[in-house]
Design a protein around this motif. Sequence first.
Motif, PDB file in Angstrom:
ATOM      1  N   ALA A  55       0.879  -1.373   0.390  1.00 60.50           N
ATOM      2  CA  ALA A  55      -0.137   0.048  -0.227  1.00 60.50           C
ATOM      3  C   ALA A  55       1.137   1.330  -0.119  1.00 60.50           C
ATOM      4  CB  ALA A  55      -0.725   0.373   1.249  1.00 60.50           C
ATOM      5  N   GLU A  56       1.818   0.911   0.089  1.00 61.45           N
ATOM      6  CA  GLU A  56       2.716   2.705   0.442  1.00 61.45           C
ATOM      7  C   GLU A  56       3.664   2.899  -0.770  1.00 61.45           C
ATOM      8  OE1 GLU A  56       6.001   2.013   3.451  1.00 61.45           O
ATOM      9  OE2 GLU A  56       4.417   1.979   5.065  1.00 61.45           O
ATOM     10  N   LEU A  57       3.180   1.901  -1.761  1.00 66.67           N
ATOM     11  CA  LEU A  57       4.007   1.790  -3.109  1.00 66.67           C
ATOM     12  C   LEU A  57       3.704   2.933  -3.285  1.00 66.67           C
ATOM     13  CD1 LEU A  57       4.915  -1.070  -4.461  1.00 66.67           C
ATOM     14  CD2 LEU A  57       5.689   0.055  -2.891  1.00 66.67           C
ATOM     15  N   SER A  58       4.463   3.431  -4.855  1.00 64.89           N
ATOM     16  CA  SER A  58       3.639   4.796  -5.570  1.00 64.89           C
ATOM     17  C   SER A  58       2.678   4.660  -6.424  1.00 64.89           C
ATOM     18  CB  SER A  58       4.833   5.788  -6.443  1.00 64.89           C
ATOM     19  OG  SER A  58       6.090   4.459  -7.132  1.00 64.89           O
ATOM     20  N   GLY A  59       2.314   5.258  -8.002  1.00 62.62           N
ATOM     21  CA  GLY A  59       1.133   4.659  -8.112  1.00 62.62           C
ATOM     22  C   GLY A  59       1.759   3.812  -9.283  1.00 62.62           C
ATOM     23  N   GLY A  60       2.941   4.316  -9.779  1.00 61.16           N
ATOM     24  CA  GLY A  60       3.668   4.090 -10.073  1.00 61.16           C
ATOM     25  C   GLY A  60       4.957   1.810 -10.449  1.00 61.16           C
TER      26      GLY A  60
ATOM     27  N   GLN B 209       1.816  -0.304 -10.451  1.00 60.43           N
ATOM     28  CA  GLN B 209       1.994  -1.228 -11.525  1.00 60.43           C
ATOM     29  C   GLN B 209       3.000  -1.488 -11.768  1.00 60.43           C
ATOM     30  OE1 GLN B 209       1.545   2.673 -14.000  1.00 60.43           O
ATOM     31  NE2 GLN B 209      -0.687   2.261 -14.395  1.00 60.43           N
ATOM     32  N   ARG B 210       3.458  -2.050 -11.571  1.00 63.06           N
ATOM     33  CA  ARG B 210       5.123  -2.507 -12.165  1.00 63.06           C
ATOM     34  C   ARG B 210       4.784  -4.185 -11.087  1.00 63.06           C
ATOM     35  NH1 ARG B 210      10.584   0.756 -12.494  1.00 63.06           N
ATOM     36  NH2 ARG B 210       9.429   2.123 -11.392  1.00 63.06           N
ATOM     37  N   VAL B 211       4.222  -3.887  -9.429  1.00 63.91           N
ATOM     38  CA  VAL B 211       4.360  -5.326  -9.010  1.00 63.91           C
ATOM     39  C   VAL B 211       2.886  -5.555  -9.583  1.00 63.91           C
ATOM     40  CG1 VAL B 211       2.980  -5.485  -7.369  1.00 63.91           C
ATOM     41  CG2 VAL B 211       5.383  -3.821  -6.741  1.00 63.91           C
ATOM     42  N   ALA B 212       1.615  -4.847 -10.471  1.00 65.22           N
ATOM     43  CA  ALA B 212       0.475  -6.165 -10.560  1.00 65.22           C
ATOM     44  C   ALA B 212       1.507  -6.480 -11.817  1.00 65.22           C
ATOM     45  CB  ALA B 212      -0.100  -4.638 -10.846  1.00 65.22           C
ATOM     46  N   LEU B 213       2.364  -6.108 -12.977  1.00 65.31           N
ATOM     47  CA  LEU B 213       2.545  -6.757 -13.784  1.00 65.31           C
ATOM     48  C   LEU B 213       3.575  -7.833 -13.743  1.00 65.31           C
ATOM     49  CD1 LEU B 213       3.270  -6.825 -16.760  1.00 65.31           C
ATOM     50  CD2 LEU B 213       4.991  -5.559 -16.788  1.00 65.31           C
ATOM     51  N   ALA B 214       4.484  -7.377 -12.608  1.00 67.55           N
ATOM     52  CA  ALA B 214       5.373  -8.627 -11.880  1.00 67.55           C
ATOM     53  C   ALA B 214       4.165 -10.094 -11.524  1.00 67.55           C
ATOM     54  CB  ALA B 214       6.223  -8.235 -10.661  1.00 67.55           C
TER      55      ALA B 214
ATOM     56  N   ASP C  18      -3.392  -2.535 -19.498  1.00 65.28           N
ATOM     57  CA  ASP C  18      -4.230  -1.588 -19.656  1.00 65.28           C
ATOM     58  C   ASP C  18      -3.954  -0.114 -19.466  1.00 65.28           C
ATOM     59  OD1 ASP C  18      -6.298   0.145 -20.240  1.00 65.28           O
ATOM     60  OD2 ASP C  18      -8.435  -0.981 -19.155  1.00 65.28           O
ATOM     61  N   GLU C  19      -3.138   0.918 -20.010  1.00 68.16           N
ATOM     62  CA  GLU C  19      -2.860   1.678 -20.034  1.00 68.16           C
ATOM     63  C   GLU C  19      -1.378   1.131 -18.667  1.00 68.16           C
ATOM     64  OE1 GLU C  19      -2.728   4.785 -20.341  1.00 68.16           O
ATOM     65  OE2 GLU C  19      -4.358   4.889 -21.957  1.00 68.16           O
ATOM     66  N   GLY C  20      -0.633   0.188 -18.579  1.00 73.03           N
ATOM     67  CA  GLY C  20      -0.049   0.053 -17.842  1.00 73.03           C
ATOM     68  C   GLY C  20       1.717   0.595 -17.563  1.00 73.03           C
ATOM     69  N   THR C  21       1.675   1.877 -17.963  1.00 74.52           N
ATOM     70  CA  THR C  21       2.980   2.816 -18.100  1.00 74.52           C
ATOM     71  C   THR C  21       2.560   4.429 -17.998  1.00 74.52           C
ATOM     72  OG1 THR C  21       3.166   3.963 -20.254  1.00 74.52           O
ATOM     73  CG2 THR C  21       4.501   1.224 -19.755  1.00 74.52           C
TER      74      THR C  21
END
Length: 267
Positions: free
Chosen positions: A146-151, A154-159, A172-175
């Motif tokens: 929860a403490e991560l930045s938005g970007g 997004q990268r954790v979601a990809l991983a 979807d607008e991943g970057t």
Amino acid sequence: MPHAPVAKHEPSPWAIEFRGVGRTLPSEDGPKSILTGVSGRLARGRVLTLIGPSGAGKSTLLSLCNLLQTPDMGEVFIWGREVRTWLLAELRRRVGLVMQQPVMLPGTVADNLAVPSRLHGRPQPDGYRLLQQVGLDPSLLQRPAAELSGGQKQRVALARILSNEPDILLVDEGTSGLDRESAEIMERHVRRLVASRSLTVVWVTHDLEQARRMGDETWLMDKGRVVEQGITEAFFEAPQTEIAKRFLRAGLRADRRTLAPGEEDES
Ligand SMILES: Nc1ncnc2c1ncn2[C@@H]1O[C@H](COP(=O)(O)OP(=O)(O)OP(=O)(O)O)[C@@H](O)[C@H]1O
Ligand SMILES: [Mg+2]
């Protein structure tokens, strides 16, 4: 001469195929059509960039591929099988979706990365390697997600999606929340997976330069329809429809407005 029988389980060459897909939602002014007559297909190992104005239906089209939504008309085939005939867990493992606003689950980054393997009853992934793949510092593993930045989210979601080893990846607008360097790390990584594993990708973006860099094929959507489909280079070099020409001109003007003075002469 009789036709050779088609093997029942013969894999389809098409990773994704839309046939006359439509979707209508209720609204205050009566039913509102958000997708109309969408047809098109994408072969294994190809990258499709999907562009179009806000509200065109891009996210809706993606959501049909892993049954977050179902079409009310037409059919969507994944590897030759209609999405509604798939076992949902199997479909969602093989068709990974990185959403526009990724959701982090409670716990650390490592906990988040472990969720898919737990759901699918597989061994824990190597979180260190997964983070490296998306250009994140593995020291983030023990941080609360929860403490991560938005970007970073997004990268954790990809991983997290990649830990499932999907064969189709929908982004979807991943970057959109990333700086240029981080965006390019993600682009390169996805491109590497395309080359090494024939990953098939649908990549939604508002960034026309990125759509051009990433795509083998590009579709332009507007008002729920796919208004032009083409090989990416040809699409950007010589769009066929008036609507595509206008969209590209407006997009390029918008890009120029964001350039710092003195950068214009580079292109
Ligand atoms: N749950 C919903 N209820 C009502 N209307 C919706 C819903 N989801 C999407 N829409 C409408 O469907 C249309 C397509 O939305 P969608 O999110 O697919 O567009 P998009 O191309 O992804 O846009 P953006 O580029 O802004 O993300 C829009 O008009 C939107 O308002
Ligand atoms: Mg969207």
